[in-house]
Scaffold this motif. Structure first.
Motif, PDB file in Angstrom:
ATOM      1  N   LEU A 101     -23.173  21.098 -41.802  1.00 58.52           N
ATOM      2  CA  LEU A 101     -22.601  22.051 -40.858  1.00 58.52           C
ATOM      3  C   LEU A 101     -23.152  21.896 -39.455  1.00 58.52           C
ATOM      4  O   LEU A 101     -22.633  22.483 -38.514  1.00 58.52           O
ATOM      5  N   CYS A 102     -24.216  21.119 -39.352  1.00 57.64           N
ATOM      6  CA  CYS A 102     -24.792  20.927 -38.017  1.00 57.64           C
ATOM      7  C   CYS A 102     -25.030  19.420 -37.815  1.00 57.64           C
ATOM      8  O   CYS A 102     -26.116  18.908 -38.107  1.00 57.64           O
ATOM      9  N   PRO A 103     -24.018  18.705 -37.363  1.00 59.30           N
ATOM     10  CA  PRO A 103     -24.125  17.242 -37.232  1.00 59.30           C
ATOM     11  C   PRO A 103     -25.321  16.793 -36.374  1.00 59.30           C
ATOM     12  O   PRO A 103     -25.857  15.710 -36.580  1.00 59.30           O
ATOM     13  N   GLU A 104     -25.761  17.671 -35.424  1.00 59.28           N
ATOM     14  CA  GLU A 104     -26.929  17.270 -34.600  1.00 59.28           C
ATOM     15  C   GLU A 104     -28.175  17.119 -35.471  1.00 59.28           C
ATOM     16  O   GLU A 104     -29.051  16.297 -35.200  1.00 59.28           O
ATOM     17  N   LEU A 105     -28.261  17.954 -36.504  1.00 57.03           N
ATOM     18  CA  LEU A 105     -29.431  17.849 -37.397  1.00 57.03           C
ATOM     19  C   LEU A 105     -29.420  16.511 -38.140  1.00 57.03           C
ATOM     20  O   LEU A 105     -30.445  15.851 -38.283  1.00 57.03           O
ATOM     21  N   LEU A 106     -28.240  16.132 -38.601  1.00 51.73           N
ATOM     22  CA  LEU A 106     -28.130  14.849 -39.301  1.00 51.73           C
ATOM     23  C   LEU A 106     -28.510  13.710 -38.352  1.00 51.73           C
ATOM     24  O   LEU A 106     -29.194  12.757 -38.734  1.00 51.73           O
ATOM     25  N   GLN A 107     -28.069  13.846 -37.096  1.00 54.33           N
ATOM     26  CA  GLN A 107     -28.440  12.836 -36.103  1.00 54.33           C
ATOM     27  C   GLN A 107     -29.952  12.754 -35.957  1.00 54.33           C
ATOM     28  O   GLN A 107     -30.541  11.681 -35.883  1.00 54.33           O
ATOM     29  N   ARG A 108     -30.592  13.940 -35.931  1.00 56.37           N
ATOM     30  CA  ARG A 108     -32.053  13.981 -35.760  1.00 56.37           C
ATOM     31  C   ARG A 108     -32.749  13.299 -36.953  1.00 56.37           C
ATOM     32  O   ARG A 108     -33.723  12.569 -36.803  1.00 56.37           O
ATOM     33  N   VAL A 109     -32.208  13.566 -38.145  1.00 58.43           N
ATOM     34  CA  VAL A 109     -32.767  12.950 -39.359  1.00 58.43           C
ATOM     35  C   VAL A 109     -32.693  11.430 -39.245  1.00 58.43           C
ATOM     36  O   VAL A 109     -33.653  10.702 -39.532  1.00 58.43           O
ATOM     37  N   LYS A 110     -31.541  10.946 -38.778  1.00 57.34           N
ATOM     38  CA  LYS A 110     -31.349   9.494 -38.685  1.00 57.34           C
ATOM     39  C   LYS A 110     -32.227   8.871 -37.609  1.00 57.34           C
ATOM     40  O   LYS A 110     -32.768   7.780 -37.779  1.00 57.34           O
ATOM     41  N   GLN A 111     -32.368   9.610 -36.512  1.00 54.35           N
ATOM     42  CA  GLN A 111     -33.214   9.124 -35.417  1.00 54.35           C
ATOM     43  C   GLN A 111     -34.667   9.012 -35.891  1.00 54.35           C
ATOM     44  O   GLN A 111     -35.339   8.021 -35.646  1.00 54.35           O
ATOM     45  N   GLU A 112     -35.120  10.055 -36.560  1.00 54.61           N
ATOM     46  CA  GLU A 112     -36.512  10.035 -37.056  1.00 54.61           C
ATOM     47  C   GLU A 112     -36.717   8.877 -38.024  1.00 54.61           C
ATOM     48  O   GLU A 112     -37.740   8.192 -38.003  1.00 54.61           O
ATOM     49  N   PHE A 113     -35.715   8.652 -38.857  1.00 53.51           N
ATOM     50  CA  PHE A 113     -35.774   7.565 -39.834  1.00 53.51           C
ATOM     51  C   PHE A 113     -35.954   6.206 -39.119  1.00 53.51           C
ATOM     52  O   PHE A 113     -36.823   5.401 -39.480  1.00 53.51           O
ATOM     53  N   THR A 114     -35.138   5.993 -38.081  1.00 54.79           N
ATOM     54  CA  THR A 114     -35.210   4.716 -37.358  1.00 54.79           C
ATOM     55  C   THR A 114     -36.578   4.564 -36.699  1.00 54.79           C
ATOM     56  O   THR A 114     -37.203   3.492 -36.752  1.00 54.79           O
ATOM     57  N   GLU A 115     -37.054   5.652 -36.086  1.00 57.15           N
ATOM     58  CA  GLU A 115     -38.359   5.571 -35.412  1.00 57.15           C
ATOM     59  C   GLU A 115     -39.479   5.306 -36.417  1.00 57.15           C
ATOM     60  O   GLU A 115     -40.387   4.511 -36.170  1.00 57.15           O
ATOM     61  N   ALA A 116     -39.424   5.963 -37.562  1.00 63.88           N
ATOM     62  CA  ALA A 116     -40.481   5.790 -38.577  1.00 63.88           C
ATOM     63  C   ALA A 116     -40.487   4.350 -39.088  1.00 63.88           C
ATOM     64  O   ALA A 116     -41.550   3.749 -39.302  1.00 63.88           O
ATOM     65  N   LYS A 117     -39.302   3.792 -39.249  1.00 66.48           N
ATOM     66  CA  LYS A 117     -39.233   2.404 -39.725  1.00 66.48           C
ATOM     67  C   LYS A 117     -39.800   1.449 -38.680  1.00 66.48           C
ATOM     68  O   LYS A 117     -40.490   0.488 -39.008  1.00 66.48           O
ATOM     69  N   ARG A 118     -39.496   1.755 -37.413  1.00 67.99           N
ATOM     70  CA  ARG A 118     -40.006   0.896 -36.344  1.00 67.99           C
ATOM     71  C   ARG A 118     -41.530   0.938 -36.340  1.00 67.99           C
ATOM     72  O   ARG A 118     -42.190  -0.093 -36.248  1.00 67.99           O
ATOM     73  N   LYS A 119     -42.096   2.132 -36.478  1.00 68.48           N
ATOM     74  CA  LYS A 119     -43.564   2.278 -36.494  1.00 68.48           C
ATOM     75  C   LYS A 119     -44.185   1.462 -37.610  1.00 68.48           C
ATOM     76  O   LYS A 119     -45.297   0.971 -37.514  1.00 68.48           O
ATOM     77  N   GLU A 120     -43.479   1.365 -38.718  1.00 65.04           N
ATOM     78  CA  GLU A 120     -43.986   0.620 -39.884  1.00 65.04           C
ATOM     79  C   GLU A 120     -43.631  -0.874 -39.810  1.00 65.04           C
ATOM     80  O   GLU A 120     -43.834  -1.596 -40.782  1.00 65.04           O
ATOM     81  N   ASN A 121     -43.038  -1.280 -38.663  1.00 63.20           N
ATOM     82  CA  ASN A 121     -42.568  -2.673 -38.516  1.00 63.20           C
ATOM     83  C   ASN A 121     -41.610  -3.071 -39.619  1.00 63.20           C
ATOM     84  O   ASN A 121     -41.671  -4.192 -40.136  1.00 63.20           O
ATOM     85  N   ARG A 122     -40.731  -2.163 -39.986  1.00 60.25           N
ATOM     86  CA  ARG A 122     -39.786  -2.475 -41.067  1.00 60.25           C
ATOM     87  C   ARG A 122     -38.357  -2.572 -40.531  1.00 60.25           C
ATOM     88  O   ARG A 122     -37.410  -2.452 -41.279  1.00 60.25           O
ATOM     89  N   ILE A 123     -38.216  -2.790 -39.200  1.00 59.31           N
ATOM     90  CA  ILE A 123     -36.856  -2.981 -38.655  1.00 59.31           C
ATOM     91  C   ILE A 123     -36.708  -4.431 -38.275  1.00 59.31           C
ATOM     92  O   ILE A 123     -37.609  -4.991 -37.680  1.00 59.31           O
TER      93      ILE A 123
END
Ligand SMILES: NCCCC[C@H](NC(=O)CCN)C(=O)O
Length: 412
Positions: A390-412
């Protein structure tokens, strides 16, 4: 309260009432799985039960034997326009048991949580007019968490493709939104010696049990040089057959765990421990590393906070005990999933202080008292999914955090 907030609240109520209405069939589902414990990759009855369960529900498309013999998929689509992109929300069911002690990790309840959350979310969404997005609810039955890593096999086979977010919840002795789940690699070590009469001609024998014992001791010595958060633990699976036969064959199984896969080079050190034991005893050795490496869990605090808020609203009492929150809770093949799709794996109390992987926990996982807590966790997961839908911005935030966390772990 805004119209949107009111709608969200109403849908969350609908999740709760639908799950309560389905209580009896959900309980039967987990009872049936509990009373017939099946090992990893052999969960045929559990697979059939779950497939039948979803086939009997309205509107689900069910794929049995999906990618693995004992895996399945059930999916349902609603809202939006045909050609619109779909937001695909996944709930995972585990259902494998442990050798000799049955459902001592409560995977029968994990299956129930996944099924209940999916039913609850569907019930809420099908009453909603004008959803902002087209939604798919997907349930994946994922075998073999306790041995092998079915989710890793399924990831390799593309079973998770198209999912935007994945949810599951694990029974425990307390409610916790996250407990450290570490990386793991398993190894089997086989020593081949030569049998002989242990009293008459011991000099003719080659003692494979000596090799196993040296291996075990070598690993205990290695422990001194390990980081405090590493865990290595093993068993002797075959140790010989009779005291007067010099053991010709022995076998050990070790689990090697580190905070993340980066430290798994401990495997090299362990391998020297295994091989040197063979050299010292003149045995032949085979070292078999498992096909799959379990990853640690990549956290998503946006999802965690949403789940915690929903859980608290339902009366969950999340632990604040630092000893518990910092302590390792083992490993899970869900870790590998979290490096591909954002997801959460919270823990839920089941009405008992018994410890996982004990006979007492098996009893607790089959006890009717676990039902209230299991369904509560399912409600919190489905409500968290609603927050995102119901709140697409939240889903966006989840995805953004996911990408950043993967980058921090050098998994991108
Ligand atoms: N060696 C195969 C995987 C074992 C996974 C098992 N999982 C749990 O206990 C679930 C809780 N994280 C383990 O960690 O031993």
């Amino acid at each position: 309260m805004s119209g949107e907030a009111e709608l969200l609240l109403e849908l969350k109520h609908r999740v709760g009432s639908c799950i309560d209405e389905a209580e009896s069939k959900l309980h039967s589902l987990s009872q049936d799985i509990w009373s017939c414990p099946e090992l990893a990759y052999e969960e045929r009855k559990a697979h059939d039960k779950l497939v039948k369960f979803f086939s009997q529900e309205d509107g689900w498309r069910v794929d049995s034997h999906f990618k693995l013999e004992t895996a399945f998929r059930a999916s349902w689509v609603v809202g939006g326009r045909e050609q619109e992109d779909v937001v695909n929300v996944g709930f995972l069911c585990e259902y494998d048991a442990l050798p000799t002690i049955g459902h001592a990790c409560g995977h029968n309840l994990i299956a129930e949580v996944g099924a209940a959350a999916a039913l609850g979310l569907k019930a809420a969404l099908e009453t909603t007019k004008g959803l902002p997005v087209r939604v798919q609810v997907t349930v994946l039955g994922t075998p073999a968490e306790e041995h092998g890593g079915g989710k890793i096999d399924m990831l390799r086979e593309g079973a998770f493709e198209g999912l935007d977010v994945v949810f599951m919840a694990h029974p425990s002795k307390e409610d916790a939104v996250y407990l450290p789940c570490v990386a793991e690699h398993d190894v089997t070590i086989k020593y081949q010696g030569k049998a002989s009469h242990a009293a008459s001609y011991p000099w003719e024998g080659i003692n494979a049990l000596d090799a196993a014992v040296l291996c075990y001791n070598n690993m205990s010595v290695l422990r001194q040089q390990m980081k405090p958060d590493w865990r290595v633990h093993g068993i002797i699976k075959h140790g010989g057959v009779k005291p007067n036969i010099i053991p010709a064959y022995t076998e050990l199984e070790y689990y090697l765990r580190t905070l993340s896969c980066k430290d798994l080079p401990v495997l090299k050190k362990a391998e020297r421990c295994f091989r040197s034991a063979a050299m010292a005893t003149s045995c032949e050795v085979e070292v078999e590393f498992a096909r799959n490496t379990f990853d640690n869990i990549l956290r998503n605090t946006t999802l965690e906070e949403l789940y915690q808020r929903n859980g608290k609203a339902l009366g969950m009492d999340f632990t604040i005990d630092e000893d518990v929150l910092k302590n390792e809770s083992g490993s899970t093949d869900f870790g590998n999933v979290t490096f591909v799709i954002p997801g959460i794996h919270p823990y839920f109390y089941i009405g008992s202080k018994a410890l996982n992987h004990t006979e007492e926990y098996t009893v607790a996982a089959g006890d009717a008292r676990a039902q209230f807590f299991t369904l509560r966790s399912a409600k919190a997961l489905a409500m968290t999914a609603l927050d995102l839908l119901l709140c697409p911005e939240l889903l966006q935030r989840v995805k953004q955090e996911f990408t950043e966390a993967k980058r921090k772990e050098n998994r991108i």
